[in-house]
Design an enzyme around this catalytic site. Structure first.
Site, PDB file in Angstrom:
ATOM      1  N   GLY A 102      78.833 -60.813 -72.207  1.00 42.28           N
ATOM      2  CA  GLY A 102      79.541 -60.213 -70.954  1.00 42.28           C
ATOM      3  C   GLY A 102      79.757 -61.216 -70.297  1.00 42.28           C
ATOM      4  N   ALA A 127      76.776 -64.999 -38.100  1.00 41.75           N
ATOM      5  CA  ALA A 127      78.603 -64.534 -37.642  1.00 41.75           C
ATOM      6  C   ALA A 127      78.418 -64.539 -36.289  1.00 41.75           C
ATOM      7  CB  ALA A 127      78.870 -63.146 -38.530  1.00 41.75           C
ATOM      8  N   LYS A 172      94.572 -70.581 -60.236  1.00 43.24           N
ATOM      9  CA  LYS A 172      93.442 -71.111 -58.942  1.00 43.24           C
ATOM     10  C   LYS A 172      94.218 -72.069 -58.879  1.00 43.24           C
ATOM     11  CE  LYS A 172      89.134 -68.703 -61.215  1.00 43.24           C
ATOM     12  NZ  LYS A 172      88.810 -68.782 -61.856  1.00 43.24           N
ATOM     13  N   GLY A 201      84.749 -69.183 -57.667  1.00 50.63           N
ATOM     14  CA  GLY A 201      83.543 -68.320 -57.491  1.00 50.63           C
ATOM     15  C   GLY A 201      82.906 -69.204 -56.046  1.00 50.63           C
ATOM     16  N   ILE A 216      81.895 -72.109 -55.713  1.00 52.07           N
ATOM     17  CA  ILE A 216      82.151 -73.573 -54.523  1.00 52.07           C
ATOM     18  C   ILE A 216      82.848 -73.314 -53.641  1.00 52.07           C
ATOM     19  CG2 ILE A 216      83.074 -75.572 -55.805  1.00 52.07           C
ATOM     20  CD1 ILE A 216      82.916 -74.820 -58.573  1.00 52.07           C
ATOM     21  N   THR A 239      81.495 -55.827 -59.407  1.00 48.25           N
ATOM     22  CA  THR A 239      80.801 -57.253 -59.962  1.00 48.25           C
ATOM     23  C   THR A 239      80.926 -57.508 -57.782  1.00 48.25           C
ATOM     24  OG1 THR A 239      81.628 -56.928 -61.729  1.00 48.25           O
ATOM     25  CG2 THR A 239      80.540 -59.380 -60.642  1.00 48.25           C
ATOM     26  N   VAL A 291      88.821 -68.773 -55.869  1.00 54.85           N
ATOM     27  CA  VAL A 291      89.451 -70.285 -56.773  1.00 54.85           C
ATOM     28  C   VAL A 291      87.291 -70.457 -57.188  1.00 54.85           C
ATOM     29  CG1 VAL A 291      89.730 -72.861 -56.733  1.00 54.85           C
ATOM     30  CG2 VAL A 291      91.223 -70.615 -56.146  1.00 54.85           C
TER      31      VAL A 291
HETATM   32  N1  LIG Z   1      83.158 -61.008 -61.174  1.00 60.65           N
HETATM   33  C1  LIG Z   1      83.785 -61.973 -61.096  1.00 60.65           C
HETATM   34  O1  LIG Z   1      82.840 -62.892 -61.083  1.00 60.65           O
HETATM   35  C2  LIG Z   1      84.964 -62.509 -60.203  1.00 60.65           C
HETATM   36  C3  LIG Z   1      85.010 -63.906 -59.742  1.00 60.65           C
HETATM   37  C4  LIG Z   1      85.303 -64.364 -58.994  1.00 60.65           C
HETATM   38  C5  LIG Z   1      86.819 -63.509 -58.434  1.00 60.65           C
HETATM   39  N2  LIG Z   1      87.125 -62.506 -59.032  1.00 60.65           N
HETATM   40  C6  LIG Z   1      87.469 -61.447 -58.635  1.00 60.65           C
HETATM   41  O2  LIG Z   1      87.559 -60.137 -58.082  1.00 60.65           O
HETATM   42  C7  LIG Z   1      88.189 -58.682 -57.973  1.00 60.65           C
HETATM   43  C8  LIG Z   1      86.989 -57.291 -57.947  1.00 60.65           C
HETATM   44  O3  LIG Z   1      86.431 -58.370 -59.833  1.00 60.65           O
HETATM   45  P1  LIG Z   1      85.317 -57.330 -60.031  1.00 60.65           P
HETATM   46  O4  LIG Z   1      84.699 -58.496 -61.366  1.00 60.65           O
HETATM   47  O5  LIG Z   1      84.591 -56.711 -58.918  1.00 60.65           O
HETATM   48  O6  LIG Z   1      85.997 -56.310 -60.781  1.00 60.65           O
HETATM   49  P2  LIG Z   1      85.621 -55.007 -60.962  1.00 60.65           P
HETATM   50  O7  LIG Z   1      83.903 -54.940 -61.171  1.00 60.65           O
HETATM   51  O8  LIG Z   1      85.727 -54.323 -62.278  1.00 60.65           O
HETATM   52  O9  LIG Z   1      85.995 -53.434 -59.745  1.00 60.65           O
HETATM   53  C9  LIG Z   1      86.513 -53.157 -59.538  1.00 60.65           C
HETATM   54  C10 LIG Z   1      86.638 -52.272 -58.553  1.00 60.65           C
HETATM   55  O10 LIG Z   1      87.495 -52.163 -58.833  1.00 60.65           O
HETATM   56  C11 LIG Z   1      87.681 -50.614 -58.295  1.00 60.65           C
HETATM   57  N3  LIG Z   1      89.120 -50.253 -58.962  1.00 60.65           N
HETATM   58  C12 LIG Z   1      89.641 -50.454 -60.060  1.00 60.65           C
HETATM   59  N4  LIG Z   1      90.337 -49.299 -60.406  1.00 60.65           N
HETATM   60  C13 LIG Z   1      91.403 -49.147 -58.338  1.00 60.65           C
HETATM   61  C14 LIG Z   1      91.794 -48.133 -58.117  1.00 60.65           C
HETATM   62  N5  LIG Z   1      92.894 -47.706 -58.731  1.00 60.65           N
HETATM   63  N6  LIG Z   1      91.229 -47.421 -56.819  1.00 60.65           N
HETATM   64  C15 LIG Z   1      90.729 -48.276 -56.449  1.00 60.65           C
HETATM   65  N7  LIG Z   1      89.798 -48.931 -56.414  1.00 60.65           N
HETATM   66  C16 LIG Z   1      90.025 -49.308 -58.386  1.00 60.65           C
HETATM   67  C17 LIG Z   1      86.634 -50.165 -59.645  1.00 60.65           C
HETATM   68  O11 LIG Z   1      86.294 -48.961 -59.364  1.00 60.65           O
HETATM   69  P3  LIG Z   1      85.215 -47.494 -59.957  1.00 60.65           P
HETATM   70  O12 LIG Z   1      83.103 -49.096 -59.972  1.00 60.65           O
HETATM   71  O13 LIG Z   1      85.355 -46.711 -59.265  1.00 60.65           O
HETATM   72  O14 LIG Z   1      85.657 -47.852 -61.277  1.00 60.65           O
HETATM   73  C18 LIG Z   1      85.576 -51.119 -59.192  1.00 60.65           C
HETATM   74  O15 LIG Z   1      84.230 -51.220 -58.368  1.00 60.65           O
HETATM   75  C19 LIG Z   1      88.898 -59.195 -58.990  1.00 60.65           C
HETATM   76  O16 LIG Z   1      90.446 -60.024 -58.311  1.00 60.65           O
HETATM   77  C20 LIG Z   1      88.549 -60.175 -59.860  1.00 60.65           C
HETATM   78  O17 LIG Z   1      89.752 -61.388 -60.098  1.00 60.65           O
HETATM   79  C21 LIG Z   1      85.512 -61.901 -60.149  1.00 60.65           C
END
Ligand SMILES: NC(=O)c1ccc[n+]([C@@H]2O[C@H](COP(=O)([O-])OP(=O)(O)OC[C@H]3O[C@@H](n4cnc5c(N)ncnc54)[C@H](OP(=O)(O)O)[C@@H]3O)[C@@H](O)[C@H]2O)c1
Length: 432
Positions: free
Chosen positions: A189, A34, A207, A136, A138, A14, A134
């Site tokens: 979702g 930048a 957070k 998103g 904001i 995501t 923290v």
């Molecule tokens: N989603 C949100 O709204 C949001 C908001 C604030 C903070 N965050 C933080 O942002 C971070 C990412 O979140 P996300 O929602 O983007 O997660 P996500 O959609 O689950 O994506 C995770 C990514 O990491 C990759 N990955 C997982 N295991 C891996 C491994 N062993 N080796 C290499 N790549 C690996 C996955 O690869 P594949 O695609 O190939 O499976 C995927 O591309 C997290 O720390 C989350 O807490 C997310």
């Protein structure tokens, strides 16, 4: 044209996709903001053949994300994988050790290892940035660490988990039970298949722990944070709160007490609808800062999602492009103190209490006696429903009481034969 800033992105889910979209769709704007071009040079994820929303084929694919830490064509590593241990930790550590800046959205990683990682960043003269971790989209970290840097911070609190806020809003609007709303949130979702990180308060706790460290110049200390999630909240609680001008919010509160200790809690509370935090609804988050010169500052917006989170990641990348370097938690690591936590049992508040009992004579008297013996003064008390022998709810509010006494009262209620399950205790927070 100055040299491009070259990014290595680990994690193309995501957030990673959101970042790539901004870079691809707003290249000119990013260059202007930048002061130099921002380019993706390498990317890494688990599955190279996965169909993604963005075309990553023009970037170098790195099979093992850890290798991004030593690539010559990477200036900044974006850790967008997640998890507090394992790959994310290894990657961030070795990137910092190799003098590469790191931008991460990973609150779990920083809540558990922030102090150690900040030390490594500082030792190597590089930035460890985490605006996206923290609330998103904001700019909560910037607001607290830079925007109000001239203030002694007395309190920081907020709504830090969009899933819980969405669920509580929906429960209030529809009168439906937690389990029904959770299932719906999962289908839409908004909630994970394993929802415990969100609904048990762990995500918001991560957070709060980071905000608290910045606010009070302390080492992030997740191990000492007690969290209560929203599983116990029922439509009765929400209806009662609403009838009396309150909403139930999962609140993170970190406050400096008069004796200099820090009170930190993460739990559902009743918040007046007249307070700006009380009307933050749905997936929105809010962070409220109380400083001695500025008075109060409220920042609010979307706390998660592709666009908002990527926006925050890019804000950090742009700072790095300009060479802006602020210590990870606002002050040099050696100045971060061990927090002196206030014992929550010694805090005082007005309380809301719901006790589910068998509808039989004498129950109200038993409850009143326990409260009287603990010198807890009742503000209001009512029974919801009338059904002899069946389960009904007794709902009461108290005048200001000591938390430890309220906990003791709940233990004593739970031991009564007529009490059906664990009482639900919540603070009534005026946020003044
Ligand atoms: N989603 C949100 O709204 C949001 C908001 C604030 C903070 N965050 C933080 O942002 C971070 C990412 O979140 P996300 O929602 O983007 O997660 P996500 O959609 O689950 O994506 C995770 C990514 O990491 C990759 N990955 C997982 N295991 C891996 C491994 N062993 N080796 C290499 N790549 C690996 C996955 O690869 P594949 O695609 O190939 O499976 C995927 O591309 C997290 O720390 C989350 O807490 C997310």
């Amino acid at each position: 044209m100055p040299q491009a800033l070259r990014l290595g992105i680990a994690g193309l889910g995501t957030v990673g996709v959101g970042v790539a979209k901004i870079i691809q769709n707003h290249a000119d704007l990013m260059t202007a903001r930048a002061g130099r071009p921002i380019e993706i040079s390498c990317v890494s994820a688990r599955d190279p053949s996965k169909k993604r929303d963005v075309d990553f084929s023009s970037y170098e694919w790195v099979a093992d994300a850890r290798d991004l830490a030593s690539k010559d064509n990477v200036d900044v590593v974006l850790e967008l994988i997640g998890g507090s241990e394992g790959l994310a930790l290894e990657l961030v550590k070795s990137a910092l050790e190799n003098k590469k800046h790191v931008v991460t959205a990973n609150k779990a990683l920083l809540a558990h290892h922030g102090y150690e990682l900040a030390q490594i960043a500082e030792k190597n003269g590089v930035t460890l940035a985490y605006e996206a971790a923290v609330a998103g989209g904001i700019p909560a970290i910037k607001a607290l660490r830079e925007g109000v840097a001239a203030n002694r911070i007395d309190a920081v609190y907020g709504i830090l988990n969009g899933t819980c806020n969405y669920m509580l809003t929906n429960m209030r609007e529809t009168g439906r039970d937690f389990d029904v709303i959770l299932k719906e949130a999962q289908e839409m979702g908004y909630a994970e298949a394993d929802p415990s990180f969100d609904v048990d308060g762990i995500d918001a706790g991560h957070k709060l722990c980071l905000l608290s460290a910045i606010a009070f110049g302390t080492k992030p200390d997740f191990a000492n944070l007690q969290m209560t999630g929203i599983r116990k909240i029922t439509p009765t609680d929400i209806k009662f709160a609403q009838d009396f001008g309150y909403r139930i919010k999962l609140l993170g509160i970190a406050e400096r007490t008069k004796d200099g200790s820090i009170m930190q809690l993460l739990e559902p509370c009743l918040v007046p609808v007249t307070n700006p935090v009380g009307v933050i609804e749905d997936v929105y988050n809010a962070v409220y800062i109380d400083g001695d010169s500025v008075d109060t500052v409220l920042v609010t917006g979307r706390g998660a999602g592709e666009g908002p989170t990527a926006s925050a990641v890019m804000a950090d990348v742009i700072d790095i492009a300009w060479g802006i370097h602020i210590p990870t938690f606002g002050v040099p690591v050696e100045q971060l103190k061990d927090p002196d936590w206030m014992n929550l049992n010694d805090t005082h508040s007005h309380y809301y209490l719901r006790i589910n009992v068998l509808d039989q004579a004498g129950v109200m008297a038993e409850i009143s006696t326990i409260l009287r013996d603990l010198q807890i003064s009742i503000e209001s008390m009512s029974q919801h429903g009338r059904d002899p022998g069946a389960e009904v709810s007794i709902v009461l509010t108290t005048h200001e009481a000591r938390h430890g006494d309220m906990v003791k009262a709940c233990e004593m209620f739970a031991a009564l034969e007529s009490v059906v399950n664990e009482p639900c205790l919540m603070r009534v927070e005026t946020l003044e």
